[in-house]
Design an enzyme around this catalytic site. Structure first.
Site, PDB file in Angstrom:
ATOM      1  N   CYS A   1     -11.405   3.056 -29.634  1.00 34.16           N
ATOM      2  CA  CYS A   1     -12.720   3.637 -29.895  1.00 34.16           C
ATOM      3  C   CYS A   1     -13.524   3.815 -28.617  1.00 34.16           C
ATOM      4  O   CYS A   1     -14.561   3.155 -28.409  1.00 34.16           O
ATOM      5  CB  CYS A   1     -13.468   2.741 -30.876  1.00 34.16           C
ATOM      6  SG  CYS A   1     -12.464   2.432 -32.310  1.00 34.16           S
ATOM      7  N   GLU A   2     -13.031   4.626 -27.734  1.00 37.09           N
ATOM      8  CA  GLU A   2     -13.715   4.938 -26.468  1.00 37.09           C
ATOM      9  C   GLU A   2     -13.297   6.349 -26.082  1.00 37.09           C
ATOM     10  O   GLU A   2     -12.100   6.686 -26.162  1.00 37.09           O
ATOM     11  CB  GLU A   2     -13.218   4.034 -25.328  1.00 37.09           C
ATOM     12  CG  GLU A   2     -13.382   2.574 -25.535  1.00 37.09           C
ATOM     13  CD  GLU A   2     -14.530   1.980 -24.741  1.00 37.09           C
ATOM     14  OE1 GLU A   2     -15.186   2.716 -23.965  1.00 37.09           O
ATOM     15  OE2 GLU A   2     -14.767   0.781 -24.925  1.00 37.09           O
TER      16      GLU A   2
ATOM     17  N   GLY B   1       0.769  -1.238   0.000  1.00 36.93           N
ATOM     18  CA  GLY B   1       0.000   0.000   0.000  1.00 36.93           C
ATOM     19  C   GLY B   1       0.798   1.285   0.000  1.00 36.93           C
ATOM     20  O   GLY B   1       0.229   2.375  -0.146  1.00 36.93           O
TER      21      GLY B   1
ATOM     22  N   PRO C   1       4.684  -5.173  -0.471  1.00 38.91           N
ATOM     23  CA  PRO C   1       4.676  -3.973  -1.311  1.00 38.91           C
ATOM     24  C   PRO C   1       4.718  -4.320  -2.790  1.00 38.91           C
ATOM     25  O   PRO C   1       5.405  -5.262  -3.186  1.00 38.91           O
ATOM     26  CB  PRO C   1       5.974  -3.266  -0.903  1.00 38.91           C
ATOM     27  CG  PRO C   1       6.876  -4.393  -0.505  1.00 38.91           C
ATOM     28  CD  PRO C   1       5.997  -5.453   0.106  1.00 38.91           C
ATOM     29  N   GLY C   2       3.973  -3.584  -3.595  1.00 36.39           N
ATOM     30  CA  GLY C   2       4.039  -3.762  -5.045  1.00 36.39           C
ATOM     31  C   GLY C   2       4.512  -2.464  -5.669  1.00 36.39           C
ATOM     32  O   GLY C   2       5.653  -2.318  -6.098  1.00 36.39           O
ATOM     33  N   ARG C   3       3.612  -1.471  -5.640  1.00 37.77           N
ATOM     34  CA  ARG C   3       3.867  -0.190  -6.301  1.00 37.77           C
ATOM     35  C   ARG C   3       5.168   0.462  -5.829  1.00 37.77           C
ATOM     36  O   ARG C   3       5.915   1.008  -6.624  1.00 37.77           O
ATOM     37  CB  ARG C   3       2.688   0.745  -6.005  1.00 37.77           C
ATOM     38  CG  ARG C   3       2.720   2.031  -6.786  1.00 37.77           C
ATOM     39  CD  ARG C   3       1.642   3.002  -6.272  1.00 37.77           C
ATOM     40  NE  ARG C   3       0.381   2.408  -5.980  1.00 37.77           N
ATOM     41  CZ  ARG C   3      -0.683   2.426  -6.810  1.00 37.77           C
ATOM     42  NH1 ARG C   3      -0.601   3.014  -7.975  1.00 37.77           N
ATOM     43  NH2 ARG C   3      -1.822   1.869  -6.449  1.00 37.77           N
TER      44      ARG C   3
ATOM     45  N   TYR D   1       1.112  -1.718 -12.140  1.00 39.12           N
ATOM     46  CA  TYR D   1      -0.258  -1.723 -12.654  1.00 39.12           C
ATOM     47  C   TYR D   1      -0.325  -1.087 -14.049  1.00 39.12           C
ATOM     48  O   TYR D   1      -1.314  -0.472 -14.418  1.00 39.12           O
ATOM     49  CB  TYR D   1      -1.220  -1.040 -11.668  1.00 39.12           C
ATOM     50  CG  TYR D   1      -1.088  -1.617 -10.273  1.00 39.12           C
ATOM     51  CD1 TYR D   1      -1.528  -2.908 -10.017  1.00 39.12           C
ATOM     52  CD2 TYR D   1      -0.472  -0.907  -9.237  1.00 39.12           C
ATOM     53  CE1 TYR D   1      -1.377  -3.472  -8.755  1.00 39.12           C
ATOM     54  CE2 TYR D   1      -0.310  -1.470  -7.969  1.00 39.12           C
ATOM     55  CZ  TYR D   1      -0.762  -2.752  -7.750  1.00 39.12           C
ATOM     56  OH  TYR D   1      -0.613  -3.316  -6.511  1.00 39.12           O
TER      57      TYR D   1
ATOM     58  N   ARG E   1      -4.879   2.986 -16.101  1.00 41.58           N
ATOM     59  CA  ARG E   1      -5.019   3.740 -14.848  1.00 41.58           C
ATOM     60  C   ARG E   1      -5.685   5.118 -15.035  1.00 41.58           C
ATOM     61  O   ARG E   1      -6.557   5.478 -14.228  1.00 41.58           O
ATOM     62  CB  ARG E   1      -3.663   3.896 -14.146  1.00 41.58           C
ATOM     63  CG  ARG E   1      -2.985   2.562 -13.833  1.00 41.58           C
ATOM     64  CD  ARG E   1      -1.819   2.689 -12.866  1.00 41.58           C
ATOM     65  NE  ARG E   1      -2.265   3.046 -11.539  1.00 41.58           N
ATOM     66  CZ  ARG E   1      -2.139   4.218 -11.014  1.00 41.58           C
ATOM     67  NH1 ARG E   1      -1.535   5.183 -11.659  1.00 41.58           N
ATOM     68  NH2 ARG E   1      -2.607   4.463  -9.812  1.00 41.58           N
TER      69      ARG E   1
HETATM   70  N1  LLP Z   1      -1.343  -7.076  -0.811  1.00 42.71           N
HETATM   71  C1  LLP Z   1      -2.631  -7.208  -1.180  1.00 42.71           C
HETATM   72  C2  LLP Z   1      -3.470  -8.173  -0.475  1.00 42.71           C
HETATM   73  C3  LLP Z   1      -3.149  -6.411  -2.224  1.00 42.71           C
HETATM   74  O1  LLP Z   1      -4.418  -6.546  -2.566  1.00 42.71           O
HETATM   75  C4  LLP Z   1      -2.308  -5.487  -2.881  1.00 42.71           C
HETATM   76  C5  LLP Z   1      -2.820  -4.647  -3.964  1.00 42.71           C
HETATM   77  C6  LLP Z   1      -0.954  -5.394  -2.480  1.00 42.71           C
HETATM   78  C7  LLP Z   1      -0.517  -6.203  -1.426  1.00 42.71           C
HETATM   79  C8  LLP Z   1       0.022  -4.457  -3.125  1.00 42.71           C
HETATM   80  O2  LLP Z   1      -0.362  -3.142  -2.949  1.00 42.71           O
HETATM   81  P1  LLP Z   1       0.648  -1.947  -3.362  1.00 42.71           P
HETATM   82  O3  LLP Z   1       1.854  -2.037  -2.468  1.00 42.71           O
HETATM   83  O4  LLP Z   1       1.019  -2.130  -4.777  1.00 42.71           O
HETATM   84  O5  LLP Z   1      -0.150  -0.718  -3.130  1.00 42.71           O
HETATM   85  N2  LLP Z   1      -4.649  -1.257  -9.829  1.00 42.71           N
HETATM   86  C9  LLP Z   1      -4.556  -0.252  -8.801  1.00 42.71           C
HETATM   87  C10 LLP Z   1      -3.953  -0.794  -7.525  1.00 42.71           C
HETATM   88  C11 LLP Z   1      -4.685  -2.016  -6.986  1.00 42.71           C
HETATM   89  C12 LLP Z   1      -4.036  -2.632  -5.771  1.00 42.71           C
HETATM   90  C13 LLP Z   1      -4.604  -3.978  -5.485  1.00 42.71           C
HETATM   91  N3  LLP Z   1      -4.027  -4.660  -4.361  1.00 42.71           N
HETATM   92  C14 LLP Z   1      -3.776   0.945  -9.345  1.00 42.71           C
HETATM   93  O6  LLP Z   1      -3.378   0.922 -10.507  1.00 42.71           O
HETATM   94  O7  LLP Z   1      -3.613   1.942  -8.644  1.00 42.71           O
END
Ligand code: LLP
Length: 416
Positions: free
Chosen positions: A341-342, A239, A274-276, A370, A312
């Protein structure tokens, strides 16, 4: 921090001009910086060095095998949400004992495969799911481990589509029900409840919501301790927000300073997802300007990259900075749009964009998370190629799709 900077007015990725990359590999092109990717992982690891959490990179943010492998080789685990992500995680060489599995809708087949492969644990999101895991583990004659995903009911202060820790969201189990489940833990003969999990949302730029959620679960852990219920793990989810525009998100260190004392007090092993934060600023998407069109009301810059490449902006009204590959001093207000086409097919709206000409290129910044992972073949468009740069070297990490690829699984219908 990222490694996409102008040198002599030319946008570079590490030591290579982005222009050279697009001339060589074509557009749309995702370009990743190895240094930025690893630097973010290491920043987080260093900030939390006191408690040495297992950092399970969230595969959904960017699931390219090359990206997963870079992180796994640095010691990361992986957070997965589907059988497909499990397949990728194992293919990238991630030890099963470093994989955690969330999702409100795991199928029987997905659960069975994950148990057989011996993942670290499932993050369980409902009582029904827990029963299902218990029964599948029983059929496989295995004991499997789970963490209960708690819905702490806190406001993450982010876009409503990416907030996950409010009681009205579909995720996790509220504290009262989680308590009831934990009291019944011995009824699940093939499951060991070994921890708790929270994930309250994404692109969260301040520490307060994280602290609020962690305080709720640490209080809960104490309450469980008093009832003799001992756990091993606390998974604090992902997050962490990044800079797309003018955000000033907490740094990894500020985040760690706020939460480490709370986490230490639990005495549990900590996991984070963490992802983002790791991959967001490590990637850009480059598009070619096809046409410039001026209408009585607006100027449109039409590029060869659309909402199928980066959804996004259309989905969350998300902001991505737009930069020319060669610095241009003049800018003009325009909509940057794709060929789809949107009307929702835009990358930027009413934005001051460098005064480019047809045939020039534009870089859409911070698309590492993402970006590709949410891309599609809508309008039968080929999904983009991806390359990774390390200093002055470049490797293709995904070939551009071909028309044959996009019809590969389609079969003609035989009426007779
Ligand atoms: N853990 C769980 C259980 C999650 O559902 C997620 C993201 C993460 C970790 C990783 O979250 P991050 O660190 O990346 O914030 N598509 C959207 C974001 C959707 C996030 C979904 N879950 C965007 O493009 O902003």
């Amino acid at each position: 921090m990222h490694d996409f900077k102008y040198k002599n007015n030319q946008l570079c990725c590490e030591k290579i001009k982005v222009h050279d990359l697009v001339e060589r590999f074509g557009t749309p092109l995702h370009i990743y910086s190895y240094n930025t990717l690893t630097d973010h992982y290491i920043k987080l690891r260093n900030a939390f060095s006191e408690i040495k959490p297992l950092i399970c990179y969230s595969v959904k943010a960017n699931s390219n095998l090359a990206i997963l492998k870079v992180l796994v080789d640095k010691g990361a685990g992986l957070d997965i949400v589907s059988g497909g992500e499990l397949f990728r995680a194992l293919k990238a060489g991630c030890p099963a004992k470093r994989i955690v599995y969330a999702s409100v809708g795991k199928t029987e087949a997905e659960i069975a495969t994950a148990i057989s492969k011996g993942i670290l644990f499932f993050n369980v999101e409902s009582l029904s799911e827990l029963r299902s895991i218990d029964s599948i583990a029983g059929q496989l004659d295995k004991i499997t481990r789970v963490a209960i995903r708690i819905n702490p009911d806190v406001e993450a202060k982010t876009h409503k589509f990416i907030t996950t820790g409010k009681i009205t969201n579909k995720f996790g189990i509220d504290l009262n029900n989680a308590y009831k489940i934990l009291l019944l833990r011995n009824k699940f003969r093939n499951v060991k409840i070994c921890g708790l999990h929270i994930h309250i949302g994404s692109q969260i730029t301040e520490s307060a919501p994280f602290v609020a959620a962690i305080e709720k679960v640490t209080g809960f852990i104490k309450k469980l301790g008093a009832r003799g219920i001992k756990l091993e793990y606390l998974n604090i989810g992902g997050g962490l927000g990044i800079i797309y525009d003018k955000e000033a998100p907490q740094t990894a260190q500020v985040y760690a300073d706020e939460v480490v004392p709370l986490l230490k007090s639990t005495g549990l092993s900590i996991i984070m997802e963490p992802g983002r934060f790791i991959v967001g600023n490590a990637g850009i998407l480059v598009a070619k300007v096809l046409y410039i069109k001026t209408t009585p009301k607006k100027k449109f810059i039409i590029v060869d990259c659309g909402m199928n490449d980066l959804i996004r902006p259309a989905l969350y009204d998300a902001y991505h900075n737009i930069l020319p590959l060669r610095k241009i001093s003049k800018s003009e207000k325009a909509d940057l749009v794709g060929p789809i086409c949107e009307s929702g097919d835009f990358l930027a709206k009413e934005r001051l964009i460098a005064k480019v000409k047809e045939g020039d290129y534009l870089a859409v910044m911070s698309t590492g998370a993402y970006g590709f992972s949410m891309s599609s073949n809508y309008n039968s468009r080929l999904r983009a190629a991806e390359v990774m740069v390390n200093k002055n070297k470049v490797s293709v990490i995904r070939k551009r799709e071909t028309y044959a690829d996009i019809v590969r699984n389609e079969l003609f219908f035989k009426a007779e």
